[in-house]
Design an enzyme around this catalytic site. Structure first.
Site, short mmCIF file in Angstrom:
data_model
loop_
_atom_site.label_atom_id
_atom_site.label_comp_id
_atom_site.label_asym_id
_atom_site.label_seq_id
_atom_site.Cartn_x
_atom_site.Cartn_y
_atom_site.Cartn_z
CG ASP A 183 37.61 51.68 40.87
OD1 ASP A 183 37.56 50.58 40.28
OD2 ASP A 183 38.43 51.91 41.79
CE LYS A 197 33.74 56.05 41.47
NZ LYS A 197 35.03 56.52 40.93
#
Length: 218
Positions: free
Chosen positions: A138, A120
């Site tokens: 997220d 991420k």
């Protein structure tokens, strides 16, 4: 969600915010990397408060190494997990100095090898710093993808792959920002504000939240 609806979904978000950006504050790519590492399980607002003074003092990996772990902790002690994060930031800074000439590599596979940098984080850096068509999933984007039907998936990676497959041009670079901002301010976790959502009619979420009493559309 049908292709035409996906295009319209992004088109409306883009119309409202033509040039979306991360809410993390930074002055260069290295500071962006540090800010994203620090933002794990923390808010952008909290990270920005901690890094404003830090980034006046530290602009390069070498300067971070010179500051040291204890010095860094003094700046970021208001952020969750600051001990582990300080250790990772110093370690990744040492690697950047030693192996990359003090520069942040523009390659996701190389980025994820750095301490404290997961997929991420690497996707955020690739997108914000290098304009790559990456989708950093997220909690906000995971929720929006599943709740709306835009990109359903049981894991963040599944949602990421779905977004990568279904998101059309010219929205691919900005998609990550539009979705995270939508999840942060409108499609909230506990009570999505469906009554003021610009894409409510395209969304598959059935129990649409009603407008609070006295609310009037602007």
């Amino acid at each position: 969600m049908k292709k035409a609806d996906i295009f319209e979904f992004y088109r409306r978000l883009a119309e409202l915010n033509p040039s979306p950006e991360t809410e993390l504050e930074f002055g260069n790519t290295y500071q962006l990397l540090v800010a994203v590492v620090l933002s794990a399980q923390a808010t952008d607002v909290g990270v920005n408060k901690a890094t404003r003074k830090l980034f006046q003092e530290v602009k390069t990996p070498q300067q971070m190494v010179d500051l040291g772990e204890d010095g860094l902790k003094q700046h970021i002690k208001t952020i969750g997990l600051f001990n582990a994060k300080a250790k990772n930031v110093i370690a990744l800074s040492e690697i950047l100095v030693r192996d990359h000439g003090g520069e942040v590599p523009a390659d996701r596979d190389t980025l994820v090898e750095l301490p404290g940098v997961g997929r991420k984080t690497a996707n955020v850096v690739m997108n914000c710093a290098f304009g790559a068509e990456t989708f950093a999933v997220d909690t906000h984007i995971f929720r929006v993808g599943n709740r709306t039907g835009l990109a359903p998936g049981k894991t963040p990676l599944a949602v990421e792959k779905k977004l990568d497959k279904e998101t059309p041009q010219p929205f691919r670079v900005g998609a990550h920002h539009w979705l995270i901002l939508h999840g942060r301010y409108i499609c909230k976790a506990r009570t999505p504000e469906c009554w003021r959502c610009p894409v409510a009619d395209l969304c598959r979420y059935k129990p649409k939240a009603p407008a609070p009493k006295g609310w009037q559309a602007p």
